[in-house]
Each structure stands twice: as C-alpha cells, then as structure tokens.
Design a protein around this motif. Structure first.
Motif, PDB file in Angstrom:
ATOM      1  N   LEU A  84       1.823   7.695  -2.679  1.00 58.99           N
ATOM      2  CA  LEU A  84       3.007   7.326  -1.906  1.00 58.99           C
ATOM      3  C   LEU A  84       2.694   6.246  -0.865  1.00 58.99           C
ATOM      4  O   LEU A  84       3.502   5.338  -0.653  1.00 58.99           O
ATOM      5  CB  LEU A  84       3.600   8.557  -1.229  1.00 58.99           C
ATOM      6  N   ASP A  85       1.537   6.337  -0.240  1.00 56.03           N
ATOM      7  CA  ASP A  85       1.149   5.300   0.730  1.00 56.03           C
ATOM      8  C   ASP A  85       0.977   3.950   0.047  1.00 56.03           C
ATOM      9  O   ASP A  85       1.378   2.915   0.592  1.00 56.03           O
ATOM     10  CB  ASP A  85      -0.142   5.688   1.464  1.00 56.03           C
ATOM     11  N   LYS A  86       0.410   3.963  -1.146  1.00 49.75           N
ATOM     12  CA  LYS A  86       0.251   2.724  -1.914  1.00 49.75           C
ATOM     13  C   LYS A  86       1.629   2.132  -2.250  1.00 49.75           C
ATOM     14  O   LYS A  86       1.855   0.933  -2.101  1.00 49.75           O
ATOM     15  CB  LYS A  86      -0.536   3.014  -3.191  1.00 49.75           C
ATOM     16  N   ALA A  87       2.561   2.996  -2.665  1.00 50.05           N
ATOM     17  CA  ALA A  87       3.921   2.544  -2.981  1.00 50.05           C
ATOM     18  C   ALA A  87       4.617   2.017  -1.726  1.00 50.05           C
ATOM     19  O   ALA A  87       5.326   1.013  -1.780  1.00 50.05           O
ATOM     20  CB  ALA A  87       4.727   3.687  -3.593  1.00 50.05           C
ATOM     21  N   LYS A  88       4.395   2.674  -0.602  1.00 52.70           N
ATOM     22  CA  LYS A  88       5.001   2.232   0.658  1.00 52.70           C
ATOM     23  C   LYS A  88       4.478   0.851   1.050  1.00 52.70           C
ATOM     24  O   LYS A  88       5.238   0.005   1.525  1.00 52.70           O
ATOM     25  CB  LYS A  88       4.711   3.255   1.757  1.00 52.70           C
ATOM     26  N   ASP A  89       3.188   0.609   0.827  1.00 56.77           N
ATOM     27  CA  ASP A  89       2.605  -0.711   1.096  1.00 56.77           C
ATOM     28  C   ASP A  89       3.218  -1.784   0.199  1.00 56.77           C
ATOM     29  O   ASP A  89       3.502  -2.897   0.650  1.00 56.77           O
ATOM     30  CB  ASP A  89       1.084  -0.682   0.913  1.00 56.77           C
ATOM     31  N   ILE A  90       3.418  -1.465  -1.074  1.00 53.33           N
ATOM     32  CA  ILE A  90       4.043  -2.409  -2.010  1.00 53.33           C
ATOM     33  C   ILE A  90       5.449  -2.748  -1.525  1.00 53.33           C
ATOM     34  O   ILE A  90       5.856  -3.911  -1.508  1.00 53.33           O
ATOM     35  CB  ILE A  90       4.067  -1.833  -3.447  1.00 53.33           C
ATOM     36  N   CYS A  91       6.184  -1.740  -1.095  1.00 60.25           N
ATOM     37  CA  CYS A  91       7.554  -1.961  -0.599  1.00 60.25           C
ATOM     38  C   CYS A  91       7.535  -2.818   0.668  1.00 60.25           C
ATOM     39  O   CYS A  91       8.378  -3.704   0.826  1.00 60.25           O
ATOM     40  CB  CYS A  91       8.234  -0.626  -0.333  1.00 60.25           C
ATOM     41  N   ALA A  92       6.585  -2.558   1.552  1.00 54.20           N
ATOM     42  CA  ALA A  92       6.489  -3.340   2.792  1.00 54.20           C
ATOM     43  C   ALA A  92       6.216  -4.808   2.486  1.00 54.20           C
ATOM     44  O   ALA A  92       6.768  -5.694   3.145  1.00 54.20           O
ATOM     45  CB  ALA A  92       5.401  -2.757   3.684  1.00 54.20           C
ATOM     46  N   ARG A  93       5.390  -5.081   1.476  1.00 55.96           N
ATOM     47  CA  ARG A  93       5.115  -6.471   1.076  1.00 55.96           C
ATOM     48  C   ARG A  93       6.382  -7.167   0.584  1.00 55.96           C
ATOM     49  O   ARG A  93       6.498  -8.376   0.658  1.00 55.96           O
ATOM     50  CB  ARG A  93       4.028  -6.523   0.010  1.00 55.96           C
ATOM     51  N   HIS A  94       7.311  -6.383   0.064  1.00 53.75           N
ATOM     52  CA  HIS A  94       8.595  -6.925  -0.411  1.00 53.75           C
ATOM     53  C   HIS A  94       9.650  -6.911   0.695  1.00 53.75           C
ATOM     54  O   HIS A  94      10.810  -7.264   0.452  1.00 53.75           O
ATOM     55  CB  HIS A  94       9.104  -6.124  -1.613  1.00 53.75           C
ATOM     56  N   GLY A  95       9.270  -6.459   1.879  1.00 57.25           N
ATOM     57  CA  GLY A  95      10.207  -6.418   2.997  1.00 57.25           C
ATOM     58  C   GLY A  95      11.205  -5.285   2.925  1.00 57.25           C
ATOM     59  O   GLY A  95      12.278  -5.362   3.521  1.00 57.25           O
ATOM     60  N   VAL A  96      10.866  -4.219   2.211  1.00 59.94           N
ATOM     61  CA  VAL A  96      11.765  -3.076   2.066  1.00 59.94           C
ATOM     62  C   VAL A  96      11.144  -1.876   2.775  1.00 59.94           C
ATOM     63  O   VAL A  96      10.036  -1.457   2.447  1.00 59.94           O
ATOM     64  CB  VAL A  96      12.013  -2.747   0.574  1.00 59.94           C
ATOM     65  N   ASP A  97      11.870  -1.339   3.735  1.00 60.17           N
ATOM     66  CA  ASP A  97      11.419  -0.157   4.468  1.00 60.17           C
ATOM     67  C   ASP A  97      11.823   1.084   3.682  1.00 60.17           C
ATOM     68  O   ASP A  97      12.981   1.204   3.261  1.00 60.17           O
ATOM     69  CB  ASP A  97      12.047  -0.142   5.858  1.00 60.17           C
TER      70      ASP A  97
END
Length: 161
Positions: A84-97
């Motif tokens: 989940l942390d890895k997925a959250k990082d991917i989302c942050a790189r896309h600018g999605v919280d």
C-alpha cells in the motif's frame, strides 16, 4: 441534477494485490482517469488473505505455538502495508492524494465488504485474464466483485503484447 449532490465527493476504490496486473491497473487508472477523479476520494485497498494454518498444526503434532501464528499474521500485515505504501508513492508521483486500507480475509469478500462499508461509488480492479479451467479452480476476484458489489466496477485488462 439533484440539488446538493454536486457538492458530494465521489468515492473510488482501487483494489490491488502484489501482481503485475495490479501495478498496471493502478498506473492505467492514474493515467486515464486523472481528470475524472480530480474531486474524488480515492482509496487504495488490499486484502490480507486468510491463511490455512492447518499445515502448522500438523507439522507441530497438534500444538501450534501462538507466537508462530501471530508472527505469520504480522508478516502478512507488513507485506500488505508495504504494498500500500508503494501504491501511495505511485499515486503521489501522479499528483493524486489517496487513502490506504487493508483488511484480513478472502480478497473477493473483503473487497465487497469494504465497498459496502465505505459507500464506494466506483470500484477499479485488474483482471488476471485466467482461462476457464483456472477460473473454475482458483475463482475470479474480478468476476465475483462485478456480480456482488452494488456500484459500477471497472475491470482493467493488460493488453496482449
């Protein structure tokens, strides 16, 4: 349009596991639906499958140490949180919280329960594209969710190369 409904945020859940198709699905979702989810609450969800610990019971001649069972369950939780942390990082790189969430249980049932509990309006998940024989023996999480959740389901398939 009903008055007041425009101010509500949509709730979108992306269900993932540790597979390549889940990673593809998350990236596809972030690339293709970015504008559509701009004003949405996005939840990344993964299930921690129940383990059949019968082999431990048998291997220890009927007395499974409680600390061993707790250790196995704790390791599964760590893996889920890492994912989940890895997925959250991917989302942050896309600018999605996003929010992250995990539950223990059979993935298909855990996903459906989370969708209902959180009042999700769109469920996104990947398809492993298993053949009929594999689906018969392994089941299909995406198929189960399509037929059992009360919201629209977007099933993402990875294109054949």
């Amino acid at each position: 349009m009903e008055q007041g409904r425009g101010s509500e945020k949509k709730k979108v859940m992306v269900a993932i596991d540790d597979s390549e198709i889940s990673h593809y699905t998350l990236e596809w979702f972030l690339d293709k639906l970015r504008d559509s989810i701009a004003d949405s609450d996005v939840i990344i969800f993964t299930a921690q499958p129940n383990s059949d610990l019968g082999y431990l019971h048998a291997s220890t001649f009927g007395t499974t140490p409680a600390d061993l069972v707790a250790s196995i369950q704790e390791n599964k939780k760590k893996i889920a949180l890492f994912l989940l942390d890895k997925a959250k990082d991917i989302c942050a790189r896309h600018g999605v919280d996003v929010e992250i969430m995990t539950e223990i249980g059979d993935p298909k049932e855990a996903i459906c329960e989370a969708v209902e509990k959180l009042n999700i309006q769109l469920l996104v998940l990947g398809s492993h594209d298993r053949g009929p024989v594999q689906r018969a023996f392994l089941g299909s999480v995406s198929n189960y969710c399509v037929h059992n959740v009360k919201c629209p389901v977007l099933v993402v398939k990875k294109p054949a190369v």
